[in-house]
Design a protein around this motif. Structure first.
Motif: not given
Ligand SMILES: [Mg+2]
Ligand SMILES: Nc1ncnc2c1ncn2[C@@H]1O[C@H](COP(=O)(O)OP(=O)(O)OP(=O)(O)O)[C@@H](O)[C@H]1O
Lengths: 243, 378
Positions: A57-59, A178-181
């Motif tokens: 996901k982050t990638t 947003c990553d894991e806000p």
């Molecule tokens: Mg991640």
């Protein structure tokens, strides 16, 4: 509305990702963490990217917002082929078009809340006081206008994340990532932050991508993309059954 | 953005003060040690400085400094006087002698015989008494540093008797002079007295001090004296330089001070380098966020440069002020008499500060520049 099978980009797409793959070196071997991702992100929507830890996901969102080069494929953000830009132009593109919200807020501890929220405007060259005034308007909307002169550490986690939201929106970017806000927040403040984010961030000409694990906030999504081992396995309004 | 950089720095008080300490300490050590070094080796020229009227010093060819000289026959004086461009020439005697103090202690002193009538060779100013006291019988004038060696502070040395090489001498004045390198007590007396005090061989004329006529340069006259008399003649500048060089060549002072100055530099690099790297590492998340948001690497370099500049200017100022305070604080101590800070020294320590910050800044900033913006999502 599945545009992924079509090679071209819809002109109205906020992000048009085509054939995205990404490899990472792990010691001697190369691991492919994204496999030929094709998707469009539409403006006016809040798109969630969900999936198991390590699913990529982050990638994926890093590639979509211009901070990580794909091994293969191309990304157009509002029509600009961002990885064809020069390094400096890509940095400027991010500054003018993208707002970021991080899991750990990453606020600057020694400057006050209003200045933190004003950072993108200051980086764009706006005089500090003017930028702070603009930021305060947004802080008001996020119900922390009265905290503007405090230092970040004097605020609760939820309040700090709201400062980060203000920072992500203050320069009116067309894309917010947003990553894991909510990962660092308890359930109720996480929910409040996401309600507010939905209120202030979603606009007809702005796209919003949120990576999250947090199933308590799935109901706020307009669209949910599920990643499994670097491949999109679901794309729809609701979560698939069984999750 | 530079404002943000400065606030990032000052917001981390511990590291900020650590950096200031590192730069300030280096500056202090470098400036202070170089100042002491320069003033100390300049003491090698104190004999020349204490006879300000002399524009040319004439001596035996083997003589090297005011303190390392070989006497000439008395006839040298007339030979020098006959050289064209010599306005005046007076005899000058420098010798060592023993003094028995009132307490019975034996001390080595320098006896300086100045011209009987003009008193040329005496320091410019008197700390106590008038120069005319030199004309009284058995009169000697002691230098102010020597006073502190011979007498307790509460005792007035004027009128005190000394046994100078078994001759009677009476202190009648105190000269305000620059101490010699060894801080030896100096007794000034008239040339004719000096001949009595200092038992000697046939030749006792150490130097001939010369003033040059109008329209002549000391260099020209010195060259002419050398050519016509076969003696050695040096201008004031040359001879004071010779005294300084003698100290530099014959003592371990340059090495010792060189080592300390180098250590000051190394300590600066170590403290500042470590603290600066720690500071940037602590803020790496913030820098990463700024890079992701859209701050270019060149802007980041400017931010770090602003931080280094701020530390450099304040730390340097503290170090220089500290040196001035040190020199001022010790000015009452005879060892530090007449100490000054030559303007080149703060400039050199400033250059050292710039180099320290450039080295440490370049090392520290690499971690920031190498930070992938993508790392902010991790
Ligand atoms: Mg991640
Ligand atoms: N810089 C990197 N170097 C090597 N491997 C990496 C790097 N970044 C990510 N990976 C690997 O790529 C895979 C996907 O990582 P990614 O961070 O995109 O997952 P994620 O879905 O965001 O997981 P999480 O929910 O835990 O944040 C993981 O196996 C991870 O170990």
């Amino acid at each position: 509305m599945d545009t992924t099978t079509i090679g071209g980009c819809a002109p109205e797409a906020a992000i048009c990702a085509r054939g995205i793959s990404r490899d990472f070196e792990a010691g001697q071997t190369t691991i492919r963490v994204l496999h030929d991702i094709n998707t469009d992100i539409r403006p006016g929507e809040m798109t969630y990217v969900v999936g198991e830890s390590g699913s990529g996901k982050t990638t994926l969102i890093s590639i979509m917002c211009g901070i990580l080069w794909p091994t293969e494929g191309e990304v157009k953000v509002f029509g600009t082929d961002i990885y064809k830009l020069s390094d400096t132009d890509l940095v400027k593109f991010r500054l003018n078009n993208i707002g970021f919200i991080f899991q750990q807020y990453n606020l600057i501890p020694s400057i006050d809340v209003a200045s933190n929220a004003a950072v993108p405007l200051i980086a764009q060259g706006m005089p500090r006081e003017e930028a702070r005034e603009r930021a305060k308007v947004l802080l008001d909307k996020l119900n922390i206008g009265n905290q503007a002169d405090k230092l970040p550490r004097q605020l609760s986690g939820g309040q700090q994340q709201r400062v980060a939201i203000a920072r992500a929106l203050v320069h009116e970017p067309r894309l917010v990532v947003c990553d894991e806000p909510t990962a660092a927040l308890d359930a109720s403040s996480g929910r409040r932050v996401m309600d507010l984010l939905r209120e202030v961030a979603v606009a007809p000409d702005r796209a919003c991508i949120i990576v999250t694990h947090d199933n308590r906030i799935f109901d706020l999504a307009d669209r949910i993309i599920v990643l499994e081992d670097g491949r999109i396995t679901h794309d729809g309004k609701e979560m698939p059954d069984g999750h | 953005m530079l404002w943000i950089a400065i606030r990032m720095l000052t917001g981390d008080a511990q590291k900020f003060y650590g950096l200031l300490f590192g730069i300030g300490f280096s500056t202090l050590l470098i400036t202070q040690q170089m100042t002491i070094f320069v003033n100390l080796v300049e003491r090698g020229a104190s004999g020349v400085y204490n006879a300000p009227e002399a524009e040319v010093w004439v001596m035996d060819p083997v003589s090297r400094t005011t303190d390392v000289s070989y006497a000439m026959p008395g006839t040298a004086l007339d030979r020098v006087r006959s050289v064209e461009g010599v306005e005046w020439a007076v005899p000058h005697l420098r010798a060592v002698a023993n003094v028995r103090t009132a307490d019975g202690d034996l001390e080595g002193v320098a006896v300086i015989g100045v011209d009987d009538s003009t008193l040329i060779g005496l320091p410019e100013r008197m700390a106590k008494g008038d120069k005319s006291v030199m004309f009284a019988p058995d009169s000697v004038v002691i230098d102010d540093t020597g006073t502190t060696r011979f007498f307790p502070p509460e005792q007035n040395p004027i009128g005190e008797r000394l046994e100078l090489n078994d001759q009677r001498a009476v202190i009648r004045g105190i000269a305000d002079s620059i101490p010699s390198f060894t801080s030896t007590v100096v007794l000034y007396t008239r040339y004719s007295n000096a001949l009595n005090f200092v038992p000697g061989t046939r030749n006792r004329l150490s130097f001939v001090l010369v003033g040059v006529s109008e329209g002549q340069t000391p260099e020209q006259v010195a060259a002419r004296i050398e050519a016509e008399t076969g003696l050695k003649a040096e201008t004031r500048e040359e001879f004071s330089q010779a005294g300084v060089n003698f100290i530099i060549e014959n003592t371990g002072i340059p090495t010792n001070f060189g080592i300390t100055v180098f250590l000051g530099f190394v300590v600066g690099v170590a403290i500042v380098g470590l603290t600066f790297s720690l500071f940037l590492r602590d803020n790496i998340k913030q820098f990463g966020a700024l890079k992701a948001i859209g701050v270019t690497n060149s802007k980041i370099v400017q931010m770090v440069a602003a931080q280094a500049g701020m530390v450099g200017i304040i730390g340097y100022a503290l170090g220089v002020v500290g040196t001035v305070a040190f020199i001022k604080g010790f000015s009452a101590n005879p060892f530090f008499k007449g100490f000054y800070i030559p303007w080149q020294i703060p400039l050199i320590s400033f250059a050292a500060v710039v180099v320290i910050l450039a080295i440490t800044g370049l090392i520290a900033i690499r971690s920031v520049l190498n930070t992938e913006p993508a790392s902010v999502f991790r």
